[in-house]
Design a protein around this motif. Structure first.
Motif, PDB file in Angstrom:
ATOM      1  N   ARG A 161       0.814  -1.227   0.000  1.00 26.75           N
ATOM      2  CA  ARG A 161       0.000   0.000   0.000  1.00 26.75           C
ATOM      3  C   ARG A 161       0.843   1.271   0.000  1.00 26.75           C
ATOM      4  NH1 ARG A 161      -4.833  -2.034   4.175  1.00 26.75           N
ATOM      5  NH2 ARG A 161      -5.462  -3.824   2.875  1.00 26.75           N
ATOM      6  N   SER A 162       2.093   1.169   0.400  1.00 30.06           N
ATOM      7  CA  SER A 162       2.964   2.346   0.350  1.00 30.06           C
ATOM      8  C   SER A 162       3.682   2.470  -0.993  1.00 30.06           C
ATOM      9  CB  SER A 162       4.002   2.281   1.475  1.00 30.06           C
ATOM     10  OG  SER A 162       4.863   1.162   1.292  1.00 30.06           O
ATOM     11  N   THR A 182       0.046   4.445  -5.501  1.00 29.24           N
ATOM     12  CA  THR A 182      -0.974   5.442  -5.157  1.00 29.24           C
ATOM     13  C   THR A 182      -2.342   5.057  -5.701  1.00 29.24           C
ATOM     14  OG1 THR A 182      -0.408   6.746  -7.124  1.00 29.24           O
ATOM     15  CG2 THR A 182       0.712   7.309  -5.056  1.00 29.24           C
ATOM     16  N   SER A 183      -2.379   4.102  -6.637  1.00 24.69           N
ATOM     17  CA  SER A 183      -3.651   3.605  -7.169  1.00 24.69           C
ATOM     18  C   SER A 183      -3.454   2.173  -7.636  1.00 24.69           C
ATOM     19  CB  SER A 183      -4.145   4.477  -8.333  1.00 24.69           C
ATOM     20  OG  SER A 183      -3.300   4.315  -9.468  1.00 24.69           O
ATOM     21  N   GLU A 187      -1.594   1.218 -10.927  1.00 25.84           N
ATOM     22  CA  GLU A 187      -0.133   1.219 -10.995  1.00 25.84           C
ATOM     23  C   GLU A 187       0.457  -0.179 -10.804  1.00 25.84           C
ATOM     24  OE1 GLU A 187       1.326   3.942  -8.124  1.00 25.84           O
ATOM     25  OE2 GLU A 187       0.492   5.714  -9.101  1.00 25.84           O
ATOM     26  N   TRP A 240      -3.793  -4.846  -1.775  1.00 25.40           N
ATOM     27  CA  TRP A 240      -4.080  -3.433  -1.990  1.00 25.40           C
ATOM     28  C   TRP A 240      -5.572  -3.153  -1.746  1.00 25.40           C
ATOM     29  CZ3 TRP A 240      -2.276   1.385  -2.804  1.00 25.40           C
ATOM     30  CH2 TRP A 240      -3.152   2.327  -3.337  1.00 25.40           C
ATOM     31  N   ARG A 285     -11.105   3.955   0.626  1.00 28.34           N
ATOM     32  CA  ARG A 285     -10.130   4.997   0.280  1.00 28.34           C
ATOM     33  C   ARG A 285     -10.857   6.259  -0.159  1.00 28.34           C
ATOM     34  NH1 ARG A 285      -7.216   0.382  -1.447  1.00 28.34           N
ATOM     35  NH2 ARG A 285      -5.145   0.277  -0.485  1.00 28.34           N
TER      36      ARG A 285
END
Length: 507
Positions: free
Chosen positions: A342-343, A346-347, A350, A470, A507
């Protein structure tokens, strides 16, 4: 005084005593014959100096019994712990767990050529023509592999990514539709991996994700693998093999089911090979050289396609299921991997086959899962050439069957510290595990016959696992707490449903 006759008859002269005496003689002879064989195999056989349980050295029956009940790899693990890295597990067979045995058996070119497959490992296909996996002929195998190698290259994988990604998208959509209710993740992973490999092989999927059910041919394959493993034992006990084949040939149900499955795979294959448009899939090169001296013939293509379907799907689904199970049992590992995923992005868009290569901890998690839960946990026997050869630093007589058992090698305390513990850090240089013999775990094998789909498998595993973590918080359901207990093995695991709750991340 005349001597007494050797065989006396009864008073009524009907010859009963003669028959009884002959029976005792025959039984006595058989006992002496069996005892002689046992003594020879224990003390004078060329493999007599190798350690192992005595009964296994005398007869193949213990080996066959544990294969029959699906527990052979687990038993071999215990035997190797007791007797060491090489043991005698049948009169003419040795099992290994050491690092150097992998290369000596599967990798290194021996004098006179590489070790060949044990032809008694599989029944020959009904056509008599082997595919890439089962052919014992090294020349034929090399020819088939040349025709497939480009389709499994890094370059081909990049070209195939759009085809593969659409099925990953469907999987994630299906998982969102569960809305946090328990879902059998084994089934979901089987659906997506079989759809992917179906499209890459035949140009059409099995529609598993569309219907939420395994195609009947796929379901039958799992049954045939188990049946084939059990009936294959008869090859070690002639003429039982010929009797079973005769019975099968007379069974209308067996003949019809075999014909149905072969017609399906042949029809799918021919539809794909008859396509005029080029597409980046597994059969692109086979299509160009079909039925030529340098290519595959139609029967070889059918057998090879079946191997690709199973090898390119079930094993990946097994690994992913195992990874999520062990992650759920190890909250700190799950938390660390989830944070890494998750780090890194950003989506979700990706996450692709290139970007996941940056996830170092994920690679460690997958490598540890491959060690503790190898998708192909059994042995792949090879035959020592007649002149003999060295394996793991020791001369082995000719015609001996040798193999490294995947499960046993990955679970030996001589190879790994705390071998039954799930510890991804052992692959990231943790000092505590610096003495681990990591090359003892070779889930994709080594050498000329190693897994041709390794690159694809790692790409699928990384992307699917990254997208699941994710998008969802994962929780193991109570009924699946014991899912990872030793399950029956018939080439592949006979897996029960693995029930998870996947709650979508807000999110």
């Amino acid at each position: 005084m005349s001597p007494k006759p050797f065989l006396q008859t009864t008073g009524n002269g009907d010859g009963t005593a003669d028959r009884i005496s002959h029976m005792y003689f025959i039984v006595g002879f058989l006992i002496l014959y069996i005892a002689g064989i046992a003594i020879y195999r224990l003390y004078w056989h060329p493999l007599a100096a190798y350690p192992g349980p005595r009964l296994w050295s005398i007869t193949r029956l213990p080996h066959a019994y544990y294969t029959l009940i699906g527990r052979l790899p687990y038993i071999l693990t215990n035997l190797h712990e007791k007797y060491g890295p090489v043991i005698r597990i049948a009169p003419g067979e040795l099992s290994y767990t050491s690092e150097d045995a992998w290369n000596d058996i599967y990798g290194r070119m021996q004098e006179g050529g590489s070790l060949v497959k044990d032809p008694k490992q599989f029944f020959a296909p009904p056509s008599g023509i082997h595919g890439i996996m089962t052919t014992p002929n090294l020349v034929d195998h090399a020819r088939m592999r040349r025709n497939l190698s480009h389709a499994f290259s890094e370059k081909a994988l990049r070209e195939q990514e759009p085809i593969i990604t659409k099925y990953f998208d469907k999987l994630i959509t299906k998982l969102h539709e569960t809305r946090g209710e328990p879902v059998d993740i084994v089934k979901m992973f089987n659906l997506v991996t079989f759809d992917v490999v179906g499209d890459l092989t035949f140009g059409e999927s099995f529609n598993g994700l569309e219907t939420s059910e395994l195609h009947f041919w796929v379901a039958d394959i799992f049954k045939f693998i188990k049946i084939g493993t059990i009936t294959g034992l008869s090859l070690q006990f002639p003429p039982l093999d010929k009797i079973l084949l005769f019975i099968a040939s007379k069974s209308k149900a067996v003949r019809e089911k075999e014909a149905q499955n072969r017609e399906l795979i042949t029809a799918k294959l021919m539809r794909r090979l008859n396509l005029s448009a080029s597409r980046p899939d597994f059969l692109s090169q086979i299509q160009k050289t079909l039925n030529t001296p340098t290519g595959l013939n139609t029967n070889e293509a059918v057998e090879t396609a079946t191997t690709i379907i199973v090898g390119g799907s079930e094993t990946t689904a097994t690994l992913l299921s195992g990874a999520l199970y062990y992650l759920c049992l190890s909250p700190s590992v799950l938390s660390k991997l989830t944070a890494e995923v998750r780090s890194a992005f950003t989506s979700e868009s990706e996450i692709n086959m290139v970007s996941v290569n940056s996830l170092d901890y994920m690679l460690a998690v997958l490598n540890e899962t491959l060690r503790i839960f190898p998708p192909a946990p059994g042995s792949f026997p090879r035959i020592i050439p007649p002149q003999g050869s060295f394996v793991a630093g020791r001369f082995v007589p000719g015609n001996t069957v040798v193999a490294v058992n995947h499960w046993a090698a990955s679970h030996q305390s001589s190879n790994f510290l705390r071998p039954f513990d799930f510890v991804p850090e052992r692959w990231n240089g943790a000092p505590e595990y610096k003495d681990d013999k990591r090359k003892a775990a070779q889930p994709f094998s080594v050498g000329l016959r190693n897994c041709i789909g390794r690159t694809l498998a790692y790409a699928e595993m990384r992307v699917i696992l990254a997208r699941v973590l994710w998008g969802f918080d994962v929780e193991l359901c109570e009924e699946s707490k014991e899912w990872g207990k030793p399950m029956p093995i018939y080439v592949i695991y006979q897996k029960e449903p693995l029930m998870l709750r996947l709650r979508a991340v807000a999110r």
